[in-house]
Motif scaffolding. Structure first.
Motif, PDB file in Angstrom:
ATOM      1  N   THR A 194       0.836  -1.191   0.000  1.00  0.00           N
ATOM      2  CA  THR A 194       0.000   0.000   0.000  1.00  0.00           C
ATOM      3  C   THR A 194       0.877   1.250   0.000  1.00  0.00           C
ATOM      4  O   THR A 194       2.057   1.184   0.347  1.00  0.00           O
ATOM      5  N   PRO A 195       0.318   2.397  -0.370  1.00  0.00           N
ATOM      6  CA  PRO A 195       1.102   3.634  -0.329  1.00  0.00           C
ATOM      7  C   PRO A 195       1.581   3.931   1.092  1.00  0.00           C
ATOM      8  O   PRO A 195       0.846   3.726   2.060  1.00  0.00           O
ATOM      9  N   LEU A 196       2.806   4.440   1.224  1.00  0.00           N
ATOM     10  CA  LEU A 196       3.343   4.822   2.531  1.00  0.00           C
ATOM     11  C   LEU A 196       2.593   6.050   3.054  1.00  0.00           C
ATOM     12  O   LEU A 196       2.589   7.088   2.411  1.00  0.00           O
ATOM     13  N   ASP A 197       1.974   5.925   4.199  1.00  0.00           N
ATOM     14  CA  ASP A 197       1.265   7.050   4.802  1.00  0.00           C
ATOM     15  C   ASP A 197       1.463   7.039   6.312  1.00  0.00           C
ATOM     16  O   ASP A 197       2.190   7.832   6.871  1.00  0.00           O
ATOM     17  N   MET A 198       0.770   6.117   7.009  1.00  0.00           N
ATOM     18  CA  MET A 198       0.905   5.858   8.443  1.00  0.00           C
ATOM     19  C   MET A 198       0.228   6.875   9.347  1.00  0.00           C
ATOM     20  O   MET A 198       0.398   6.827  10.562  1.00  0.00           O
ATOM     21  N   ARG A 199      -0.557   7.797   8.802  1.00  0.00           N
ATOM     22  CA  ARG A 199      -1.350   8.680   9.658  1.00  0.00           C
ATOM     23  C   ARG A 199      -2.526   7.891  10.221  1.00  0.00           C
ATOM     24  O   ARG A 199      -3.280   7.288   9.461  1.00  0.00           O
ATOM     25  N   LEU A 200      -2.695   7.906  11.539  1.00  0.00           N
ATOM     26  CA  LEU A 200      -3.852   7.255  12.138  1.00  0.00           C
ATOM     27  C   LEU A 200      -5.126   8.030  11.828  1.00  0.00           C
ATOM     28  O   LEU A 200      -6.208   7.453  11.720  1.00  0.00           O
ATOM     29  N   ASP A 201      -4.999   9.340  11.700  1.00  0.00           N
ATOM     30  CA  ASP A 201      -6.101  10.183  11.266  1.00  0.00           C
ATOM     31  C   ASP A 201      -5.724  10.732   9.892  1.00  0.00           C
ATOM     32  O   ASP A 201      -4.910  11.646   9.771  1.00  0.00           O
ATOM     33  N   ILE A 202      -6.301  10.147   8.858  1.00  0.00           N
ATOM     34  CA  ILE A 202      -5.883  10.512   7.501  1.00  0.00           C
ATOM     35  C   ILE A 202      -6.316  11.921   7.109  1.00  0.00           C
ATOM     36  O   ILE A 202      -5.898  12.438   6.065  1.00  0.00           O
ATOM     37  N   GLN A 203      -7.144  12.559   7.951  1.00  0.00           N
ATOM     38  CA  GLN A 203      -7.529  13.940   7.688  1.00  0.00           C
ATOM     39  C   GLN A 203      -6.489  14.929   8.219  1.00  0.00           C
ATOM     40  O   GLN A 203      -6.522  16.107   7.882  1.00  0.00           O
ATOM     41  N   GLU A 204      -5.577  14.437   9.044  1.00  0.00           N
ATOM     42  CA  GLU A 204      -4.597  15.311   9.673  1.00  0.00           C
ATOM     43  C   GLU A 204      -3.531  15.729   8.659  1.00  0.00           C
ATOM     44  O   GLU A 204      -2.972  14.886   7.945  1.00  0.00           O
ATOM     45  N   GLU A 205      -3.237  17.014   8.602  1.00  0.00           N
ATOM     46  CA  GLU A 205      -2.257  17.531   7.643  1.00  0.00           C
ATOM     47  C   GLU A 205      -0.876  17.580   8.284  1.00  0.00           C
ATOM     48  O   GLU A 205      -0.446  18.602   8.804  1.00  0.00           O
ATOM     49  N   VAL A 206      -0.207  16.438   8.254  1.00  0.00           N
ATOM     50  CA  VAL A 206       1.140  16.318   8.810  1.00  0.00           C
ATOM     51  C   VAL A 206       2.005  15.545   7.810  1.00  0.00           C
ATOM     52  O   VAL A 206       1.498  14.980   6.838  1.00  0.00           O
TER      53      VAL A 206
END
Length: 323
Positions: free
Chosen positions: A133-145
């Protein structure tokens, strides 16, 4: 949605130590799949107030769906009433969120710091090395970090080594980072599979009993979500909002988390810090809590057989004694 009831790690031990009572105000700081929330609801009855947090909006939405499907039929009256709150927020915001709802003090708080299976399998989050899968790892995908993709593809070598060593005690940090820097010359490291295969090539075969990418993925997830920072803030706020006699129970899953919990509890349980040569106390510091047990509680042999993933879990519990 497949009908199932999630049983959290150390579930019986947490409820025994926290001992929620009818009419209590209780907090599940990490809703996840809803195991603790369901149990706490049964203990406190219709007279109690239940507040559940999750920084992952999908976890809250999925829990609400489980109520609609009557997986937890006894809780439907709660969600429709005014004695249950499902809050999409980081648990470090616990004091602010409760004050907004006119709740100043609570009787007990539970927090499970683990990542749920649902989150690991969520392809949008990109948390697992077991799927491509694409590398992301945000638990809240709405968070702009910054995402794991940003960190892996743009951070300097020294910073990458630091987070791998500090967040996960990865022994082969330097060798892994050398591979990352070399690979970046040919293009982006874009997916979990790309990163996982790169790590495997850097770690001696058979050195770890776990998957060789486990620690690096843990370190990246912690960095993306600023987990250490939020845990430190949560610990201080949680102790503050407990009523005297109230209890806080935390289940951690790796040494870094457990170290922070242990140190916070140790500091808050300590009284006078004046040098032993002082005839009288001049710091006037009083203990705010007492530790219910000195050593952490670990899963039983029975639980380990039922759920091998619980092997690293540690439960620590404190009781509030001072305002």
């Amino acid at each position: 949605m497949k009908e199932r009831i999630h049983i959290p790690v150390l579930w019986k031990e947490v409820l025994e130590k926290v001992s929620p009572q009818v009419g209590n105000v209780v907090v599940d700081a990490t809703l996840g799949s809803g195991g603790y929330t369901r149990s706490l609801s049964q203990y406190i009855g219709s007279e109690g107030i239940l507040i559940s947090f999750d920084r992952d909006k999908k976890a809250i939405d999925d829990f609400k769906k489980s109520l609609d499907l009557q997986i937890f039929p006894e809780m439907i009256h709660r969600i429709e009433g005014d004695n249950m709150f499902l809050i999409h927020a980081n648990y470090s915001d616990i004091e602010k969120e409760l004050k907004e709802r006119n709740i100043q003090k609570v009787d007990s708080i539970v927090a499970d710091l683990g990542i749920s299976s649902d989150q690991l399998l969520d392809k949008e989050k990109g948390l697992s090395f077991l799927a491509d899968t694409p590398l992301d790892m945000r638990l809240d995908i709405q968070e702009e970090v910054e995402t794991a993709f940003d960190i892996i593809n743009s951070w300097g070598g020294d910073e990458l080594i630091r987070i791998f060593q500090v967040n996960a005690q990865e022994k082969f940090s330097r060798k892994i980072v050398e591979k990352i820097i070399e690979r970046r010359k040919r293009g982006f490291i874009a997916t979990t599979k790309d990163l996982s295969e790169l790590i495997e090539s850097a770690v001696p075969k058979g050195f770890y009993r776990i998957h060789p990418a486990t620690k690096v993925f843990q370190a990246l997830r912690m960095e993306v979500n600023k987990e250490e920072y939020h845990l430190k803030v949560f610990l201080e706020k949680a102790i503050k909002i407990l009523r005297p006699g109230g209890r806080l129970a935390i289940v951690s899953f790796h040494s870094g988390e457990d170290r922070l919990v242990k140190e916070s509890f140790r500091v808050n349980a300590r009284g006078c810090i004046c040098p032993p040569t002082f005839p009288l106390c001049r710091c006037y510091q009083k203990a705010r809590i007492k530790q219910i047990h000195r050593k952490p509680i670990c899963p039983s042999e029975e639980e380990l057989k039922r759920n091998p993933r619980s092997r690293s879990a540690k439960l620590r519990v404190i009781e509030k004694i001072e305002e």
